[in-house]
Design a protein around this motif. Structure first.
Motif, mmCIF file in Angstrom:
data_model
loop_
_atom_site.group_PDB
_atom_site.id
_atom_site.type_symbol
_atom_site.label_atom_id
_atom_site.label_comp_id
_atom_site.label_asym_id
_atom_site.label_seq_id
_atom_site.Cartn_x
_atom_site.Cartn_y
_atom_site.Cartn_z
ATOM 1 N N VAL A 12 0.713 -1.013 -0.031
ATOM 2 C CA VAL A 12 -0.022 -0.109 0.003
ATOM 3 C C VAL A 12 0.801 1.308 -0.068
ATOM 4 O O VAL A 12 1.859 1.285 0.798
ATOM 5 C CB VAL A 12 -0.824 -0.034 1.183
ATOM 6 N N THR A 13 0.411 2.180 -0.897
ATOM 7 C CA THR A 13 1.024 3.517 -0.822
ATOM 8 C C THR A 13 -0.127 4.566 -0.556
ATOM 9 O O THR A 13 -0.969 4.354 -1.334
ATOM 10 C CB THR A 13 1.937 3.868 -2.184
ATOM 11 N N ALA A 14 -0.090 5.219 0.504
ATOM 12 C CA ALA A 14 -1.182 6.103 0.776
ATOM 13 C C ALA A 14 -0.847 7.306 1.048
ATOM 14 O O ALA A 14 0.490 7.596 1.725
ATOM 15 C CB ALA A 14 -1.901 5.594 1.786
ATOM 16 N N HIS A 15 -1.564 8.624 1.140
ATOM 17 C CA HIS A 15 -0.986 9.916 1.515
ATOM 18 C C HIS A 15 -1.852 10.354 2.690
ATOM 19 O O HIS A 15 -3.098 10.100 2.735
ATOM 20 C CB HIS A 15 -0.967 10.755 0.318
ATOM 21 N N ILE A 16 -1.473 11.411 3.196
ATOM 22 C CA ILE A 16 -2.159 12.036 4.341
ATOM 23 C C ILE A 16 -2.071 13.547 3.964
ATOM 24 O O ILE A 16 -0.911 14.077 4.025
ATOM 25 C CB ILE A 16 -1.703 11.790 5.931
ATOM 26 N N ALA A 17 -2.964 14.128 3.307
ATOM 27 C CA ALA A 17 -2.894 15.419 2.862
ATOM 28 C C ALA A 17 -2.707 16.526 3.989
ATOM 29 O O ALA A 17 -1.782 17.470 3.598
ATOM 30 C CB ALA A 17 -4.309 16.024 1.824
ATOM 31 N N ALA A 18 -3.220 16.342 4.993
ATOM 32 C CA ALA A 18 -3.145 17.371 5.843
ATOM 33 C C ALA A 18 -1.683 17.634 6.522
ATOM 34 O O ALA A 18 -1.394 18.519 7.146
ATOM 35 C CB ALA A 18 -4.074 16.840 7.272
ATOM 36 N N SER A 19 -0.826 16.603 6.147
ATOM 37 C CA SER A 19 0.365 16.998 6.603
ATOM 38 C C SER A 19 1.620 16.520 5.697
ATOM 39 O O SER A 19 2.744 16.245 5.646
ATOM 40 C CB SER A 19 0.836 15.994 7.938
ATOM 41 N N LYS A 20 0.855 16.219 4.278
ATOM 42 C CA LYS A 20 1.735 16.125 3.100
ATOM 43 C C LYS A 20 2.648 14.757 3.285
ATOM 44 O O LYS A 20 3.824 14.753 3.013
ATOM 45 C CB LYS A 20 2.597 17.201 2.756
ATOM 46 N N LEU A 21 2.051 13.776 3.791
ATOM 47 C CA LEU A 21 2.975 12.535 4.302
ATOM 48 C C LEU A 21 2.466 11.353 3.221
ATOM 49 O O LEU A 21 1.481 11.353 3.063
ATOM 50 C CB LEU A 21 2.655 12.275 5.581
ATOM 51 N N THR A 22 3.640 10.798 2.692
ATOM 52 C CA THR A 22 3.400 9.583 2.073
ATOM 53 C C THR A 22 3.653 8.393 2.948
ATOM 54 O O THR A 22 4.672 8.254 3.856
ATOM 55 C CB THR A 22 4.170 9.283 0.735
ATOM 56 N N VAL A 23 2.772 7.157 3.162
ATOM 57 C CA VAL A 23 3.226 6.307 3.897
ATOM 58 C C VAL A 23 2.880 4.832 3.293
ATOM 59 O O VAL A 23 2.142 4.653 2.156
ATOM 60 C CB VAL A 23 1.925 6.165 5.181
ATOM 61 N N SER A 24 4.134 4.029 3.252
ATOM 62 C CA SER A 24 4.052 2.950 2.383
ATOM 63 C C SER A 24 3.978 1.676 3.553
ATOM 64 O O SER A 24 4.812 1.615 4.314
ATOM 65 C CB SER A 24 5.310 2.765 1.612
ATOM 66 N N LEU A 25 3.384 0.678 2.995
ATOM 67 C CA LEU A 25 3.260 -0.536 3.962
ATOM 68 C C LEU A 25 3.490 -1.839 2.852
ATOM 69 O O LEU A 25 2.799 -1.857 1.735
ATOM 70 C CB LEU A 25 2.024 -0.835 4.431
ATOM 71 N N LYS A 26 4.294 -2.822 3.092
ATOM 72 C CA LYS A 26 4.536 -3.890 2.423
ATOM 73 C C LYS A 26 3.406 -4.790 2.673
ATOM 74 O O LYS A 26 2.966 -4.874 3.939
ATOM 75 C CB LYS A 26 5.839 -4.637 2.877
ATOM 76 N N ALA A 27 2.969 -5.831 1.847
ATOM 77 C CA ALA A 27 1.872 -6.735 2.348
ATOM 78 C C ALA A 27 2.536 -7.416 3.247
ATOM 79 O O ALA A 27 3.646 -7.812 3.511
ATOM 80 C CB ALA A 27 1.730 -7.723 0.948
ATOM 81 N N GLY A 28 1.525 -7.569 4.299
ATOM 82 C CA GLY A 28 1.821 -8.420 5.588
ATOM 83 C C GLY A 28 2.409 -7.499 6.799
ATOM 84 O O GLY A 28 2.343 -7.851 7.980
ATOM 85 N N GLU A 29 2.684 -6.231 6.395
ATOM 86 C CA GLU A 29 2.950 -5.249 7.476
ATOM 87 C C GLU A 29 1.916 -4.890 8.399
ATOM 88 O O GLU A 29 0.752 -4.835 7.692
ATOM 89 C CB GLU A 29 3.874 -4.010 6.924
ATOM 90 N N THR A 30 2.088 -4.581 9.545
ATOM 91 C CA THR A 30 0.926 -4.094 10.568
ATOM 92 C C THR A 30 1.027 -2.793 11.000
ATOM 93 O O THR A 30 2.165 -2.170 11.073
ATOM 94 C CB THR A 30 0.838 -4.932 11.445
ATOM 95 N N ILE A 31 -0.067 -2.176 11.353
ATOM 96 C CA ILE A 31 0.073 -0.961 12.146
ATOM 97 C C ILE A 31 -0.650 -1.482 13.332
ATOM 98 O O ILE A 31 -1.582 -1.979 13.536
ATOM 99 C CB ILE A 31 -1.004 0.090 11.581
ATOM 100 N N TRP A 32 0.335 -1.121 14.627
ATOM 101 C CA TRP A 32 -0.336 -1.659 15.805
ATOM 102 C C TRP A 32 -1.117 -0.686 16.292
ATOM 103 O O TRP A 32 -0.517 0.403 16.733
ATOM 104 C CB TRP A 32 1.159 -1.896 16.666
ATOM 105 N N THR A 33 -2.151 -1.069 16.724
ATOM 106 C CA THR A 33 -3.392 0.046 17.315
ATOM 107 C C THR A 33 -3.537 0.000 18.494
ATOM 108 O O THR A 33 -4.188 1.038 19.161
ATOM 109 C CB THR A 33 -4.500 -0.193 16.246
ATOM 110 N N GLU A 34 -3.492 -1.262 19.079
ATOM 111 C CA GLU A 34 -3.713 -1.238 20.430
ATOM 112 C C GLU A 34 -3.137 -2.473 21.290
ATOM 113 O O GLU A 34 -2.986 -3.448 20.986
ATOM 114 C CB GLU A 34 -5.253 -1.383 20.682
#
Ligand code: AVI
Length: 321
Positions: free
Chosen positions: A259-281
Motif C-alpha cells: 500500500v502507498t497512501a497519503h495524508i494530505a493534512a501533513s503532506k505525508l506519504t505512507v508505504s506498507l509492504k503486504a503483511g506489514e501491520t499498524i499496531w493500534t492497541e
C-alpha cells in the motif's frame, strides 16, 4: 449551541494532537498508533456495540460486580463524594455505582465530546437531583476539574480495564496523575481485566460478527475523513493476537497487499509492504494480586478488592496515602 436545519454546518478543523500522533506513529517502524484515536463518534458507537457482544466478557462481568457489591462500596466509600469518571463513554455502568453511594456530584470525563454530552444528558435525567458536570478532554493529558466540586471529597472511577490499554509503566504514571488531580483524601475505584486462557482473550478481541474488526478499521476511515487520507480500506484486515511475554492482547491492522497512501493534512506519504501491520492497541491483563504494588507505586493503598472468578475480573478500591 443548538444547530437548526438553517444554521451553517460547523467547519471541521483538524485536531492537531490527532494529526501529530498519526504522523509520528505511521512514520516509525514498526508503525503504531495510540488507542485513544479509536474514539471518534463512530468509534465510540462501535465500542458500545463491542460491549454487548457475547465474546466480550469484561463489560458484563464488571457490571455484575458493580451490581452485586453496591452495599460494600457504600460502606467503604461513604456518601457525599464527587464521582469523577475517567473515560466515561456511554457511562452505562455508572448508574449502579451512583445509586449505591449517593454522591454529591458526577463529573464524567471523555475525549468524545458529542458522545459525552449525549450520555451526560441521559444520566442527568435519570438522577434529577445530582449535578452532572461533563468535562471534554483526554484524561492522559492535563485537565482541570469543575470549580463546582472544589471542597468535595472525590472518588475517581476508572472502569472497563482501560488501565490495560497503557503500558505498565505508563499505567502507574496515569494513576499518579489521577491521585494529583483528585487531591487529598481521594479514593479511586478501578476495574481490571485479569489474565486468563488465551483463547478466551483472543475471542473477546476478534468476535464472530466482526464488530471489533470494524472498530479497528474505523481508525483508517477516520484518518481518511479527518486528515485527508487516501488509505484503501479494503487493503487492511483486523488482527488480534496474544503476546504472552507482555501478557497483552494486541490489535493490529495488517496490509493485505503493498500500500502507498497519503495524508494530505501533513503532506505525508505512507508505504506498507503486504503483511506489514499498524499496531493500534495493547490490552494488558494482570493478576488481581498485582494491584497492591501498582497502587503503592502510584501513592495509593489498595484497601478492598472484589473479584469475579468465572470470567476473571477485579474491581479494586484505592485510597490516597
Ligand atoms: C477500552 N478498552 C478497555 C477496551 C479493551 O478491552 O482493551 C478497548 C477494546 N478494544 C477492542 N475491544 C475493546
Amino acid at each position: 449551541m443548538l444547530l437548526t436545519e438553517d444554521a451553517p454546518l460547523p467547519v471541521r478543523t483538524v485536531d492537531p494532537a490527532f494529526r501529530r500522533d498519526i504522523v509520528e506513529g505511521l512514520s516509525r517502524m514498526p508503525k503504531a498508533t495510540p488507542p485513544i484515536w479509536f474514539y471518534d463518534r463512530r468509534g465510540s458507537e462501535l465500542f458500545e456495540e463491542i460491549t454487548d457482544l457475547p465474546e466480550y466478557y469484561p463489560t458484563r462481568t464488571e457490571t455484575a460486580l458493580l451490581e452485586q457489591h453496591g452495599p460494600d462500596f457504600a460502606q467503604a466509600v461513604g456518601s457525599g463524594r464527587a464521582v469523577v469518571e475517567f473515560g466515561a463513554g456511554s457511562a452505562r455502568k455508572t448508574p449502579r455505582l451512583l445509586r449505591a453511594i449517593n454522591p454529591a456530584a458526577y463529573v464524567p470525563i471523555d475525549i468524545s465530546g458529542e458522545f459525552l454530552h449525549a450520555s451526560s444528558a441521559e444520566l442527568a435525567s435519570a438522577f434529577p437531583g445530582l449535578p452532572v458536570l461533563p468535562v471534554v478532554g483526554d484524561f492522559n493529558g492535563v485537565l482541570d476539574l469543575p470549580a463546582a466540586i472544589s471542597g468535595l471529597p472525590r472518588l475517581g472511577f476508572f472502569p472497563g480495564s482501560t488501565i490495560g490499554n497503557m503500558e505498565p509503566e505508563a499505567a502507574v504514571d496515569l494513576l499518579r496523575a489521577m491521585h494529583r488531580l483528585l487531591g487529598d483524601g481521594a479514593m479511586l475505584l478501578i476495574g481490571m481485566d485479569r489474565i486468563k486462557d488465551s483463547n478466551r482473550l483472543i475471542a473477546a478481541y476478534d468476535d464472530a460478527k466482526g464488530v471489533t474488526a470494524a472498530f479497528n478499521l474505523n481508525l483508517i476511515a477516520r484518518i481518511n475523513r479527518e486528515l485527508g487520507g487516501d488509505f484503501p480500506l479494503d487493503a487492511f484486515e483486523h488482527v488480534a493476537r496474544f503476546n504472552p511475554d507482555a501478557r497483552s492482547v494486541e490489535m493490529h491492522l495488517r496490509a493485505t497487499r503493498d500500500v502507498t497512501a497519503h495524508i494530505a493534512a501533513s503532506k505525508l506519504t505512507v508505504s506498507l509492504k503486504a503483511g506489514e501491520t499498524i499496531w493500534t492497541e495493547s490490552s494488558h491483563k494482570y493478576r488481581a494480586d498485582e494491584m497492591p504494588a501498582i497502587a503503592d507505586d502510584a501513592g495509593f493503598v489498595c484497601s478492598h478488592q472484589w473479584l469475579e472468578n468465572e470470567w476473571g475480573f477485579a474491581e479494586s478500591l484505592l485510597v490516597a496515602r
